[in-house]
Design an enzyme around this catalytic site. Structure first.
Site, PDB file in Angstrom:
ATOM      1  N   ASP A  80       4.008 -13.662  -5.339  1.00 13.14           N
ATOM      2  CA  ASP A  80       5.255 -12.931  -5.136  1.00 13.14           C
ATOM      3  C   ASP A  80       5.376 -11.823  -6.178  1.00 13.14           C
ATOM      4  O   ASP A  80       5.254 -12.072  -7.377  1.00 13.14           O
ATOM      5  CB  ASP A  80       6.434 -13.902  -5.248  1.00 13.14           C
ATOM      6  N   ASP A 189       6.432  -8.200   0.127  1.00 17.29           N
ATOM      7  CA  ASP A 189       6.044  -8.399  -1.274  1.00 17.29           C
ATOM      8  C   ASP A 189       5.593  -9.818  -1.601  1.00 17.29           C
ATOM      9  O   ASP A 189       5.521 -10.190  -2.772  1.00 17.29           O
ATOM     10  CB  ASP A 189       7.202  -8.021  -2.198  1.00 17.29           C
ATOM     11  N   GLU A 190       5.268 -10.614  -0.595  1.00 24.82           N
ATOM     12  CA  GLU A 190       4.829 -11.980  -0.893  1.00 24.82           C
ATOM     13  C   GLU A 190       3.892 -12.492   0.189  1.00 24.82           C
ATOM     14  O   GLU A 190       3.946 -12.060   1.346  1.00 24.82           O
ATOM     15  CB  GLU A 190       6.021 -12.928  -1.056  1.00 24.82           C
TER      16      GLU A 190
END
Length: 265
Positions: A80, A189-190
Protein backbone atom coordinates in the site's frame (compact mmCIF):
# COMPACT_ATOMS: atom_id res chain seq x y z
CA UNK A 1 0.09 -40.56 -22.97
CA UNK A 2 -1.04 -37.14 -21.79
CA UNK A 3 2.48 -36.17 -20.71
CA UNK A 4 3.92 -37.26 -24.06
CA UNK A 5 1.45 -35.58 -26.39
CA UNK A 6 0.03 -32.76 -24.27
CA UNK A 7 2.47 -31.58 -21.55
CA UNK A 8 -0.28 -30.21 -19.33
CA UNK A 9 1.89 -30.31 -16.24
CA UNK A 10 4.12 -27.67 -17.86
CA UNK A 11 1.36 -25.43 -19.11
CA UNK A 12 0.07 -27.19 -22.21
CA UNK A 13 -3.54 -27.16 -23.38
CA UNK A 14 -5.69 -30.14 -24.29
CA UNK A 15 -9.25 -31.44 -24.32
CA UNK A 16 -9.99 -34.83 -22.77
CA UNK A 17 -12.79 -36.54 -24.72
CA UNK A 18 -14.84 -39.45 -23.51
CA UNK A 19 -18.27 -40.61 -22.48
CA UNK A 20 -19.91 -40.30 -19.06
CA UNK A 21 -17.97 -42.07 -16.31
CA UNK A 22 -14.83 -42.69 -18.35
CA UNK A 23 -12.55 -40.77 -15.98
CA UNK A 24 -12.23 -37.36 -17.66
CA UNK A 25 -12.72 -35.40 -14.43
CA UNK A 26 -10.49 -37.70 -12.38
CA UNK A 27 -7.74 -37.27 -14.94
CA UNK A 28 -8.09 -33.50 -14.66
CA UNK A 29 -7.90 -33.78 -10.89
CA UNK A 30 -4.69 -35.83 -11.10
CA UNK A 31 -3.07 -33.36 -13.48
CA UNK A 32 -4.10 -30.43 -11.28
CA UNK A 33 -2.64 -32.05 -8.17
CA UNK A 34 0.79 -32.72 -9.63
CA UNK A 35 1.29 -30.06 -12.30
CA UNK A 36 3.84 -27.24 -12.09
CA UNK A 37 1.34 -24.40 -11.66
CA UNK A 38 0.92 -21.44 -9.33
CA UNK A 39 -2.85 -21.23 -9.72
CA UNK A 40 -5.51 -23.90 -10.18
CA UNK A 41 -9.04 -22.85 -11.21
CA UNK A 42 -11.64 -25.63 -11.01
CA UNK A 43 -15.17 -24.95 -12.26
CA UNK A 44 -18.02 -27.40 -11.96
CA UNK A 45 -21.80 -27.46 -11.69
CA UNK A 46 -24.65 -29.87 -11.22
CA UNK A 47 -23.47 -33.37 -10.44
CA UNK A 48 -19.88 -32.07 -10.26
CA UNK A 49 -20.64 -30.61 -6.84
CA UNK A 50 -19.51 -33.73 -4.95
CA UNK A 51 -16.35 -33.95 -7.03
CA UNK A 52 -15.54 -30.32 -6.19
CA UNK A 53 -15.99 -31.15 -2.51
CA UNK A 54 -13.47 -33.98 -2.90
CA UNK A 55 -10.98 -31.54 -4.40
CA UNK A 56 -11.40 -29.10 -1.50
CA UNK A 57 -10.84 -31.84 1.07
CA UNK A 58 -7.94 -33.50 -0.73
CA UNK A 59 -5.82 -30.53 -1.83
CA UNK A 60 -5.00 -29.25 1.71
CA UNK A 61 -3.37 -32.60 2.49
CA UNK A 62 -0.90 -32.27 -0.40
CA UNK A 63 2.62 -31.04 0.30
CA UNK A 64 4.22 -28.46 -1.98
CA UNK A 65 7.66 -29.90 -2.87
CA UNK A 66 9.07 -26.38 -3.27
CA UNK A 67 8.19 -25.26 0.26
CA UNK A 68 7.65 -28.47 2.24
CA UNK A 69 4.36 -26.97 3.49
CA UNK A 70 0.71 -27.57 2.68
CA UNK A 71 -0.15 -26.81 -0.93
CA UNK A 72 -2.95 -24.54 0.30
CA UNK A 73 -0.70 -22.53 2.62
CA UNK A 74 0.17 -19.18 1.09
CA UNK A 75 2.29 -16.17 1.98
CA UNK A 76 0.46 -13.00 0.97
CA UNK A 77 1.85 -9.46 0.80
CA UNK A 78 -0.42 -6.43 0.90
CA UNK A 79 1.45 -3.47 -0.59
CA UNK A 80 0.00 0.00 0.00
CA UNK A 81 1.43 3.40 -1.02
CA UNK A 82 1.64 5.84 1.87
CA UNK A 83 -0.55 8.91 1.15
CA UNK A 84 -0.43 8.06 -2.53
CA UNK A 85 -1.97 11.20 -4.05
CA UNK A 86 0.11 13.47 -1.81
CA UNK A 87 3.33 11.53 -2.43
CA UNK A 88 2.83 11.40 -6.18
CA UNK A 89 1.95 15.12 -6.36
CA UNK A 90 5.08 15.95 -4.33
CA UNK A 91 7.21 13.95 -6.79
CA UNK A 92 5.59 15.72 -9.77
CA UNK A 93 6.23 19.14 -8.23
CA UNK A 94 9.86 18.23 -7.59
CA UNK A 95 10.30 17.17 -11.21
CA UNK A 96 8.75 20.45 -12.35
CA UNK A 97 11.11 22.41 -10.09
CA UNK A 98 14.09 20.54 -11.51
CA UNK A 99 13.01 21.33 -15.07
CA UNK A 100 12.42 24.99 -14.25
CA UNK A 101 15.63 25.39 -12.24
CA UNK A 102 13.75 26.33 -9.07
CA UNK A 103 14.70 23.32 -6.97
CA UNK A 104 16.20 25.61 -4.29
CA UNK A 105 12.68 26.90 -3.50
CA UNK A 106 10.93 23.53 -3.74
CA UNK A 107 9.01 22.45 -0.63
CA UNK A 108 8.04 18.81 -0.22
CA UNK A 109 4.30 18.58 0.48
CA UNK A 110 4.96 15.54 2.67
CA UNK A 111 6.97 17.66 5.11
CA UNK A 112 4.47 20.49 5.66
CA UNK A 113 0.77 20.72 6.58
CA UNK A 114 -0.75 19.99 3.19
CA UNK A 115 -3.63 18.24 1.47
CA UNK A 116 -4.68 17.12 -2.00
CA UNK A 117 -8.16 18.00 -3.17
CA UNK A 118 -10.65 20.69 -3.92
CA UNK A 119 -10.03 24.27 -4.97
CA UNK A 120 -7.95 26.53 -2.71
CA UNK A 121 -9.49 29.68 -4.21
CA UNK A 122 -13.15 28.75 -3.82
CA UNK A 123 -12.58 26.43 -0.85
CA UNK A 124 -14.83 23.86 -2.48
CA UNK A 125 -14.27 20.11 -2.47
CA UNK A 126 -13.01 17.57 0.02
CA UNK A 127 -9.68 16.29 1.32
CA UNK A 128 -8.44 13.40 -0.82
CA UNK A 129 -5.09 12.93 0.92
CA UNK A 130 -3.22 14.60 3.76
CA UNK A 131 0.31 14.89 5.10
CA UNK A 132 1.25 13.65 8.55
CA UNK A 133 1.53 17.27 9.77
CA UNK A 134 -1.96 18.01 8.47
CA UNK A 135 -3.20 14.94 10.32
CA UNK A 136 -1.74 16.36 13.54
CA UNK A 137 -4.04 19.36 13.08
CA UNK A 138 -7.01 16.98 13.15
CA UNK A 139 -7.62 17.04 9.40
CA UNK A 140 -9.31 13.92 8.09
CA UNK A 141 -9.65 12.41 4.63
CA UNK A 142 -13.01 13.24 3.00
CA UNK A 143 -13.74 16.27 5.18
CA UNK A 144 -14.66 19.56 3.43
CA UNK A 145 -11.79 21.85 2.40
CA UNK A 146 -13.31 24.78 4.29
CA UNK A 147 -13.28 22.75 7.50
CA UNK A 148 -9.65 21.73 6.99
CA UNK A 149 -8.59 25.36 6.50
CA UNK A 150 -10.31 26.35 9.75
CA UNK A 151 -8.22 23.72 11.57
CA UNK A 152 -4.99 24.82 9.88
CA UNK A 153 -5.06 28.34 8.34
CA UNK A 154 -1.58 27.94 6.80
CA UNK A 155 -2.59 24.70 5.07
CA UNK A 156 -1.11 24.14 1.60
CA UNK A 157 -3.64 22.82 -0.90
CA UNK A 158 -2.66 21.12 -4.17
CA UNK A 159 -5.17 20.02 -6.83
CA UNK A 160 -5.40 16.36 -7.81
CA UNK A 161 -3.92 15.11 -11.09
CA UNK A 162 -5.52 11.76 -11.82
CA UNK A 163 -3.71 11.17 -15.10
CA UNK A 164 -0.40 11.49 -13.27
CA UNK A 165 -1.62 9.18 -10.50
CA UNK A 166 -2.53 6.57 -13.09
CA UNK A 167 0.98 6.81 -14.55
CA UNK A 168 2.62 6.37 -11.14
CA UNK A 169 0.32 3.43 -10.38
CA UNK A 170 1.22 1.62 -13.61
CA UNK A 171 4.92 2.16 -12.96
CA UNK A 172 4.61 0.71 -9.46
CA UNK A 173 2.64 -2.37 -10.57
CA UNK A 174 5.11 -3.07 -13.38
CA UNK A 175 7.96 -2.81 -10.89
CA UNK A 176 6.29 -5.21 -8.45
CA UNK A 177 5.64 -7.68 -11.27
CA UNK A 178 9.41 -7.79 -11.85
CA UNK A 179 9.61 -9.61 -8.49
CA UNK A 180 6.50 -11.77 -8.82
CA UNK A 181 3.82 -11.75 -11.53
CA UNK A 182 1.08 -12.93 -9.16
CA UNK A 183 -0.23 -9.44 -8.47
CA UNK A 184 -3.85 -8.54 -7.77
CA UNK A 185 -4.36 -4.78 -7.95
CA UNK A 186 -7.32 -3.73 -5.82
CA UNK A 187 -7.08 0.06 -6.15
CA UNK A 188 -4.88 2.68 -7.76
CA UNK A 189 -2.40 2.57 -4.87
CA UNK A 190 -2.56 -0.94 -3.42
CA UNK A 191 -2.29 -4.57 -4.42
CA UNK A 192 -1.82 -8.10 -3.14
CA UNK A 193 1.18 -10.22 -4.08
CA UNK A 194 1.23 -14.00 -3.70
CA UNK A 195 4.78 -14.40 -2.49
CA UNK A 196 4.54 -18.20 -2.21
CA UNK A 197 6.07 -19.19 -5.58
CA UNK A 198 9.21 -17.07 -5.05
CA UNK A 199 9.72 -17.51 -1.31
CA UNK A 200 12.67 -19.88 -1.79
CA UNK A 201 14.54 -17.05 -3.54
CA UNK A 202 14.79 -15.18 -0.21
CA UNK A 203 15.83 -16.09 3.29
CA UNK A 204 12.46 -14.96 4.66
CA UNK A 205 9.32 -13.05 3.66
CA UNK A 206 10.47 -10.21 5.91
CA UNK A 207 13.74 -9.89 3.99
CA UNK A 208 11.92 -9.90 0.66
CA UNK A 209 9.38 -7.31 1.81
CA UNK A 210 12.12 -4.96 2.98
CA UNK A 211 13.97 -5.37 -0.32
CA UNK A 212 10.79 -4.53 -2.22
CA UNK A 213 9.90 -1.61 0.06
CA UNK A 214 13.36 -0.07 -0.14
CA UNK A 215 13.50 -0.70 -3.88
CA UNK A 216 10.28 1.22 -4.41
CA UNK A 217 11.67 4.21 -2.55
CA UNK A 218 15.05 4.12 -4.31
CA UNK A 219 13.38 3.79 -7.72
CA UNK A 220 10.40 6.13 -7.41
CA UNK A 221 10.94 8.31 -4.35
CA UNK A 222 7.81 7.37 -2.37
CA UNK A 223 7.23 4.93 0.47
CA UNK A 224 4.97 1.91 0.84
CA UNK A 225 3.75 -0.26 3.67
CA UNK A 226 3.86 -4.02 3.26
CA UNK A 227 1.76 -6.34 5.38
CA UNK A 228 2.53 -10.07 5.43
CA UNK A 229 0.28 -12.95 6.46
CA UNK A 230 -1.33 -16.23 5.40
CA UNK A 231 -4.34 -14.57 3.75
CA UNK A 232 -5.47 -11.26 2.31
CA UNK A 233 -7.47 -10.14 5.34
CA UNK A 234 -4.59 -10.45 7.79
CA UNK A 235 -2.08 -9.05 5.28
CA UNK A 236 -4.28 -5.98 4.86
CA UNK A 237 -4.55 -5.67 8.63
CA UNK A 238 -0.75 -5.83 8.94
CA UNK A 239 -0.14 -3.09 6.37
CA UNK A 240 -2.62 -0.79 8.12
CA UNK A 241 -1.28 -1.37 11.62
CA UNK A 242 1.45 1.30 11.62
CA UNK A 243 2.50 3.82 8.96
CA UNK A 244 4.46 5.02 7.08
CA UNK A 245 7.30 3.02 5.48
CA UNK A 246 6.81 -0.15 7.52
CA UNK A 247 6.86 -3.91 7.03
CA UNK A 248 4.75 -5.90 9.49
CA UNK A 249 3.80 -9.55 9.85
CA UNK A 250 0.51 -10.75 11.31
CA UNK A 251 0.44 -14.46 12.09
CA UNK A 252 -2.72 -16.36 12.99
CA UNK A 253 -1.59 -18.38 16.00
CA UNK A 254 -4.86 -20.29 16.46
CA UNK A 255 -8.03 -20.88 14.55
CA UNK A 256 -9.27 -17.79 12.74
CA UNK A 257 -12.37 -17.52 14.92
CA UNK A 258 -10.19 -17.46 18.03
CA UNK A 259 -8.50 -14.30 16.71
CA UNK A 260 -5.12 -15.17 18.25
CA UNK A 261 -2.62 -13.16 16.27
CA UNK A 262 1.03 -12.27 16.62
CA UNK A 263 2.37 -9.00 15.19
CA UNK A 264 6.06 -8.64 14.40
CA UNK A 265 8.32 -6.23 12.51
Amino acid sequence: VIDVFFPLSKGGTAAIPGGFGTGKTMTQHAVAKWCDADLIVYIGCGERGNEMTDVLTEFPSLIDPRTGRSLMERTIFHIDVNSAFLSWTAIDLKEQAQQQGTLDTYVDLRKIPSIIGGDSATRHGIVLAKSDLAKKHGINTAEPIVSAIKKCPNLTIAPPNHSSYSKHSHQLMNYLCSYCPLIEQVSIDECYMDFTPIQNDFSSPLEAANIIKNGVFDTFGFTVNIGISQNKLLAKMASDFEKPDKVLIVENMGSFTENKIKISY
